[in-house]
Design an enzyme around this catalytic site. Structure first.
Site, PDB file in Angstrom:
ATOM      1  N   GLU A 170     -24.108 105.457 -25.394  1.00 29.68           N
ATOM      2  CA  GLU A 170     -23.527 104.535 -24.236  1.00 29.68           C
ATOM      3  C   GLU A 170     -22.729 104.481 -23.457  1.00 29.68           C
ATOM      4  O   GLU A 170     -21.721 104.893 -23.876  1.00 29.68           O
ATOM      5  CB  GLU A 170     -23.492 103.584 -24.879  1.00 29.68           C
ATOM      6  CG  GLU A 170     -23.491 102.650 -24.346  1.00 29.68           C
ATOM      7  CD  GLU A 170     -23.165 100.453 -25.134  1.00 29.68           C
ATOM      8  OE1 GLU A 170     -23.777 100.803 -26.450  1.00 29.68           O
ATOM      9  OE2 GLU A 170     -22.899  99.652 -24.671  1.00 29.68           O
TER      10      GLU A 170
ATOM     11  N   ASN B 247     -24.718 100.015 -19.739  1.00 29.48           N
ATOM     12  CA  ASN B 247     -25.238  98.366 -19.621  1.00 29.48           C
ATOM     13  C   ASN B 247     -25.752  97.952 -18.540  1.00 29.48           C
ATOM     14  O   ASN B 247     -24.701  97.811 -16.964  1.00 29.48           O
ATOM     15  CB  ASN B 247     -23.743  97.190 -20.097  1.00 29.48           C
ATOM     16  CG  ASN B 247     -23.427  98.050 -21.442  1.00 29.48           C
ATOM     17  OD1 ASN B 247     -24.061  97.767 -22.753  1.00 29.48           O
ATOM     18  ND2 ASN B 247     -22.688  99.222 -21.864  1.00 29.48           N
TER      19      ASN B 247
ATOM     20  N   GLU C 109     -24.958  98.050 -34.538  1.00 27.93           N
ATOM     21  CA  GLU C 109     -23.932  98.291 -33.419  1.00 27.93           C
ATOM     22  C   GLU C 109     -22.494  98.109 -34.661  1.00 27.93           C
ATOM     23  O   GLU C 109     -22.780  96.859 -35.117  1.00 27.93           O
ATOM     24  CB  GLU C 109     -24.066  97.043 -32.654  1.00 27.93           C
ATOM     25  CG  GLU C 109     -25.007  96.923 -31.552  1.00 27.93           C
ATOM     26  CD  GLU C 109     -24.560  96.269 -29.710  1.00 27.93           C
ATOM     27  OE1 GLU C 109     -24.837  95.002 -30.249  1.00 27.93           O
ATOM     28  OE2 GLU C 109     -24.087  96.994 -28.907  1.00 27.93           O
TER      29      GLU C 109
HETATM   30  P1  C2E Z   1     -21.661  96.270 -25.944  1.00 28.48           P
HETATM   31  O1  C2E Z   1     -23.007  96.824 -24.689  1.00 28.48           O
HETATM   32  O2  C2E Z   1     -22.771  95.980 -26.905  1.00 28.48           O
HETATM   33  O3  C2E Z   1     -20.712  97.984 -26.209  1.00 28.48           O
HETATM   34  C1  C2E Z   1     -20.613  97.861 -27.570  1.00 28.48           C
HETATM   35  C2  C2E Z   1     -18.633  97.241 -27.614  1.00 28.48           C
HETATM   36  O4  C2E Z   1     -18.305  97.782 -28.645  1.00 28.48           O
HETATM   37  C3  C2E Z   1     -18.341  98.696 -26.983  1.00 28.48           C
HETATM   38  O5  C2E Z   1     -16.282  97.663 -26.249  1.00 28.48           O
HETATM   39  C4  C2E Z   1     -17.582  99.361 -28.212  1.00 28.48           C
HETATM   40  O6  C2E Z   1     -16.276 100.092 -27.959  1.00 28.48           O
HETATM   41  C5  C2E Z   1     -17.616  97.961 -29.299  1.00 28.48           C
HETATM   42  N1  C2E Z   1     -17.720  99.181 -30.090  1.00 28.48           N
HETATM   43  C6  C2E Z   1     -18.460 100.119 -30.518  1.00 28.48           C
HETATM   44  N2  C2E Z   1     -18.591 100.513 -31.871  1.00 28.48           N
HETATM   45  C7  C2E Z   1     -18.010  99.602 -32.403  1.00 28.48           C
HETATM   46  C8  C2E Z   1     -16.875  99.887 -33.840  1.00 28.48           C
HETATM   47  O7  C2E Z   1     -17.491 100.100 -34.893  1.00 28.48           O
HETATM   48  N3  C2E Z   1     -16.341  98.679 -34.191  1.00 28.48           N
HETATM   49  C9  C2E Z   1     -15.683  97.885 -33.360  1.00 28.48           C
HETATM   50  N4  C2E Z   1     -14.744  97.087 -32.901  1.00 28.48           N
HETATM   51  N5  C2E Z   1     -15.956  98.127 -31.978  1.00 28.48           N
HETATM   52  C10 C2E Z   1     -17.169  98.772 -31.579  1.00 28.48           C
HETATM   53  P2  C2E Z   1     -16.349  97.733 -24.646  1.00 28.48           P
HETATM   54  O8  C2E Z   1     -16.442  99.176 -24.427  1.00 28.48           O
HETATM   55  O9  C2E Z   1     -15.085  97.128 -25.134  1.00 28.48           O
HETATM   56  O10 C2E Z   1     -17.267  96.598 -24.507  1.00 28.48           O
HETATM   57  C11 C2E Z   1     -17.663  95.321 -24.002  1.00 28.48           C
HETATM   58  C12 C2E Z   1     -19.163  95.519 -23.260  1.00 28.48           C
HETATM   59  O11 C2E Z   1     -18.354  95.058 -22.154  1.00 28.48           O
HETATM   60  C13 C2E Z   1     -20.268  95.699 -24.028  1.00 28.48           C
HETATM   61  O12 C2E Z   1     -20.710  95.748 -25.368  1.00 28.48           O
HETATM   62  C14 C2E Z   1     -20.844  95.577 -22.319  1.00 28.48           C
HETATM   63  O13 C2E Z   1     -21.369  94.397 -22.980  1.00 28.48           O
HETATM   64  C15 C2E Z   1     -20.078  95.115 -21.761  1.00 28.48           C
HETATM   65  N6  C2E Z   1     -19.936  96.504 -20.828  1.00 28.48           N
HETATM   66  C16 C2E Z   1     -19.132  97.842 -21.381  1.00 28.48           C
HETATM   67  N7  C2E Z   1     -19.583  98.277 -19.820  1.00 28.48           N
HETATM   68  C17 C2E Z   1     -20.102  98.219 -19.043  1.00 28.48           C
HETATM   69  C18 C2E Z   1     -21.326  98.383 -17.283  1.00 28.48           C
HETATM   70  O14 C2E Z   1     -20.667  99.698 -17.221  1.00 28.48           O
HETATM   71  N8  C2E Z   1     -21.270  97.267 -16.741  1.00 28.48           N
HETATM   72  C19 C2E Z   1     -21.930  96.103 -17.500  1.00 28.48           C
HETATM   73  N9  C2E Z   1     -22.233  95.580 -17.322  1.00 28.48           N
HETATM   74  N10 C2E Z   1     -20.343  95.780 -19.179  1.00 28.48           N
HETATM   75  C20 C2E Z   1     -20.390  96.487 -19.332  1.00 28.48           C
HETATM   76 MG    MG Z   2     -23.700  95.626 -27.815  1.00 27.97          MG
HETATM   77 MG    MG Z   3     -24.434  97.471 -25.047  1.00 24.26          MG
END
Ligand code: C2E
Ligand code: MG
Ligand code: MG
Length: 719
Positions: free
Chosen positions: A502, A561, A679
């Site tokens: 991802e 995403n 997730e």
């Molecule tokens: P998401 O798509 O649900 O991505 C998963 C989030 O959970 C990511 O946070 C990831 O770093 C985190 N994560 C993965 N495994 C674990 C785990 O075991 N424990 C914990 N505590 N966290 C975990 P991140 O990178 O901070 O991203 C947050 C959200 O921001 C993403 O949720 C997504 O909705 C959004 N996002 C990130 N990149 C993009 C992008 O390029 N475009 C858009 N529209 N949204 C994005």
């Molecule tokens: Mg998610």
């Molecule tokens: Mg996602």
């Protein structure tokens, strides 16, 4: 000369108001509020077409002329009372057009002061909000259906609830009944609002007269005639004159039953009625499917037995009702200051135990049962929502702080603890998520300032300042290409192999430092910069894949995403596929993740976009599934190929009830032929539970944290 700062005189004001109103596209009437019956003295064209009355019929009459058969008398009396108070107000009222068609009218009342401080005239602005009100009612109904399903999982009771609620809240005076198709293909009347079931059964012997119409899957009969004398007798006295019926189909297009609406007046079926039935029938179909498939689903609304805290949805629903009923109160986010030390010293179990003991003590405070609801918010905090005015709130907070006067018995030791509390008020025009976010900010502030309690303050909100900074810097970030991407592997749980990645946006701003996506994505969505961000991440991903492909190296699918805001924008599909084609990446290597959100409720549009993408070979998944609770019934209609179960579910999976919920989701997804990805797997225990459950894929720190492109390269080269 006319002094512009002076209010107009009574004689000047009337022509002035008429003149302004003429230019409005929405309905405006001017009311003389000096007269006791508050007559209309002027109405604009839009008001006339909204109400269907002629100007002559309206002028001289008052708001009560828009009353109809089911305008609640109290509502009308309250309206007149509000008018007589001569103060501005806004209100939703069920009103009627001249031909008897009901509509929800959003009224905004604004008295206009004239010179000398006297008020003769007021503007009444009217807006037809029927569609919004019906949608709101449907989503509320859906929640109630889930709760009913949770209670006993009994289909008859659930359908009965639907029939009663539809009768009660629909904009017309109707009877509602539901029939199901039995195994022997016979129809059975199973639920009816207020018509006795024997009457419904008699109605099954209807002769469909020539006036029956077939419109958009709704059968409409506007003359109910019965040939059989016996049945005629049963029905007499109910004055039924027309009937609409909508077949209910399963996903597999199997006829499950009918929902029927019987009407007293002879009223043609309108678009809003058809839309309503169209949206209602999947709720019924889903209830039937759920009851048939899984009794476990009833656990979707539950109490967490291990801590005694209600589940989030319960909490949310109750709190929503409080706010709707205009209760004052506050949200307290409570965190024991010593939580982490206790977990470090004695283990997580005792952290839970501490939370439990605090909640029990708070619950034992006098007279709180009715006025308080609570929920576990995170491992280390819980929320207490309380119905209290400001003065009493302070007492309440003091009472809560008192619970730490005596030590807690943890791991066979007496331990004194301190509490930190972040507080925000819940208000009608602030969403609950926002109120909770505010309490969270306040809690952070209390850590920062090392104070026990901290109220959220709008004016001094550093967060707002930060949002502004971020918004400002986003512009430069795009211009200077400050966004980078990290990849997090997606793992096949049975074999441990990497199925894909991802892509997650990362932003290291020269001004702000590292900013997390959970912070900047929401701001980018609000400011419409999100499309550009999504696209810039997509380009980085495509570039990565393309250079590996060119070098003959192995690649796996990468999911990007896409924000719902972007997803719905006009050019999304075209922009997206042109880019992928430009980099010559086969569609099966790019997947799309869309967060489950209220915006996915635009079902037709979402279906259209997803089907188009699917046709072109792109698979889509629904992200953070389970958080947007009310969309379960919609989900089954959308061509997603994958569900990603939200981290919050996995976090609590060792809890028996949550286990059941996740299990149900896994099975439900399987029934719908969708892949399931868990997730945020962080522990071996979560991994093994999910594996046993038959969940096929997962992501999380337990396997890999998100990594740089170079690290992903190395990883790919080893497999
Ligand atoms: P998401 O798509 O649900 O991505 C998963 C989030 O959970 C990511 O946070 C990831 O770093 C985190 N994560 C993965 N495994 C674990 C785990 O075991 N424990 C914990 N505590 N966290 C975990 P991140 O990178 O901070 O991203 C947050 C959200 O921001 C993403 O949720 C997504 O909705 C959004 N996002 C990130 N990149 C993009 C992008 O390029 N475009 C858009 N529209 N949204 C994005
Ligand atoms: Mg998610
Ligand atoms: Mg996602």
């Amino acid at each position: 000369m006319h002094n512009t700062n002076m209010p107009l005189t009574k004689d000047e004001i009337f022509p002035f108001l008429c003149h302004i109103s003429e230019h409005f596209q929405s309905g405006i009437a001017i009311i003389n509020i000096k007269k006791t019956d508050f007559p209309f003295v002027y109405c604009n064209e839009a008001f006339i077409s909204l109400t269907g009355f002629s100007r002559d019929e309206l002028i001289g009459n008052g708001i009560s002329s828009l009353r109809g058969s089911i305008t609640n008398e109290e509502m009308d009396a309250e309206l007149l009372h509000l008018l007589s108070s001569k103060a501005p107000f806004e209100k939703n009222v069920l009103h009627y057009q001249k031909d008897g068609t009901a509509f929800w009218n959003h009224l905004t009342f604004q008295p206009i002061k004239e010179r000398g401080g006297i008020t003769t005239y007021a503007l009444l602005h009217c807006k037809d909000i029927t569609e919004q009100m019906l949608s709101k009612m449907l989503s509320k109904l859906e929640h109630e259906v889930y709760i009913e399903l949770e209670k006993d999982g009994d289909l008859k009771n659930t359908l009965q609830l639907i029939a009663e609620k539809v009768e009660r809240y629909y904009i017309r005076d109707i009877y509602c009944a539901i029939h199901i198709v039995k195994e022997n293909r016979q129809l059975q009347a199973i639920a009816s609002g207020s018509l006795p079931l024997r009457v419904i059964k008699a109605l099954n012997h209807l002769e469909i007269s020539l006036t029956a119409n077939y419109n958009d899957n709704v059968i409409y009969i506007n003359e109910l005639t019965l040939t059989n004398h016996h049945y005629n007798k049963i029905i007499q006295g109910y004055n039924l004159s027309s009937c609409w019926s909508k077949p209910i189909y399963s996903n597999e297009k199997k006829l499950l039953g009918y929902i029927s609406i019987y009407i007293k007046e002879n009223h043609p079926l309108k678009n809003v009625d058809i839309e309503f039935l169209k949206k209602l029938s999947p709720i019924i179909a889903l209830s039937m499917k759920y009851v048939e498939q899984k009794q476990e689903l009833k656990r979707l609304a539950f109490f967490d037995k291990s801590t005694g805290l209600p589940n989030y949805y319960n909490f949310y629903n109750q709190l929503e009702k409080w706010v709707e009923d205009k209760n004052n109160g506050a949200i307290l986010l409570v965190h024991p200051g010593e939580y982490s030390s206790i977990v470090d010293l004695y283990g997580r179990k005792f952290g839970d135990e501490l939370i439990h003991q605090i909640v029990v003590r708070i619950l034992s405070l006098a007279n709180l049962k009715e006025k308080m609801i609570y929920v576990r918010f995170s491992n280390s905090s819980f929320i207490v929502a309380v119905k209290k005015s400001n003065k009493k709130l302070n007492n309440f907070i003091n009472q809560i702080l008192q619970v730490t006067t005596f030590p807690f018995r943890i791991a066979d030791r007496d331990i004194f603890i301190t509490l930190k509390i972040g507080i925000s008020h819940f208000e009608e025009n602030v969403t609950l998520d926002e109120s909770i976010r505010r309490a969270d900010i306040a809690l952070t502030n209390s850590h920062f300032k090392n104070s026990t309690i901290s109220f959220f303050k709008k004016e001094t909100d550093e967060i707002i300042q930060r949002e502004l900074n971020i918004l400002n810097q986003l512009h430069f970030a795009l211009q200077n290409e400050e966004f980078t991407v990290q990849l997090q592997p997606k793992i096949a749980l049975s074999t441990g192999t990497i199925e894909g990645f991802e892509a997650l946006a990362r932003w290291n701003s020269p001004v702000l430092g590292n900013v997390s996506p959970s912070e900047f994505i929401a701001i980018a969505e609000k400011s419409r910069k999100i499309n550009e961000i999504d696209i810039s991440i997509l380009k980085l991903v495509l570039n990565f894949l393309s250079s590996r492909l060119k070098n003959g190296q192995k690649i796996v699918p990468i999911a990007v995403n896409i924000s719902p805001v972007h997803f719905y924008s006009e050019s999304f599909v075209l922009d997206f596929i042109s880019l992928v084609e430009e980099y010559e990446i086969p569609p099966e290597f790019i997947k799309i993740e869309i967060t489950e959100s209220a915006q996915l409720m635009d079902l037709d549009k979402a279906k259209e976009i997803l089907s188009e993408l699917k046709m072109l070979g792109y698979e889509s998944s629904i992200d953070d599934f389970g958080v947007g609770f009310s969309s379960l019934s919609y989900l089954q209609q959308l061509p997603f190929s994958e569900i990603k179960i939200d981290r919050s579910f996995i976090n609590n999976i060792s809890n028996a009830e949550m286990h059941a919920v996740v299990q149900t989701i896994v099975q439900l997804a399987e029934n719908l032929r969708m892949q399931v990805v868990a997730e945020g797997i962080e522990t071996a225990e979560q991994f093994s539970i999910l594996q046993k459950m038959g969940c096929k894929s997962g992501q999380g720190y337990y396997f890999f944290k998100p990594m740089s492109l170079e690290q992903a390269e190395n990883l790919l080269d080893t497999i």
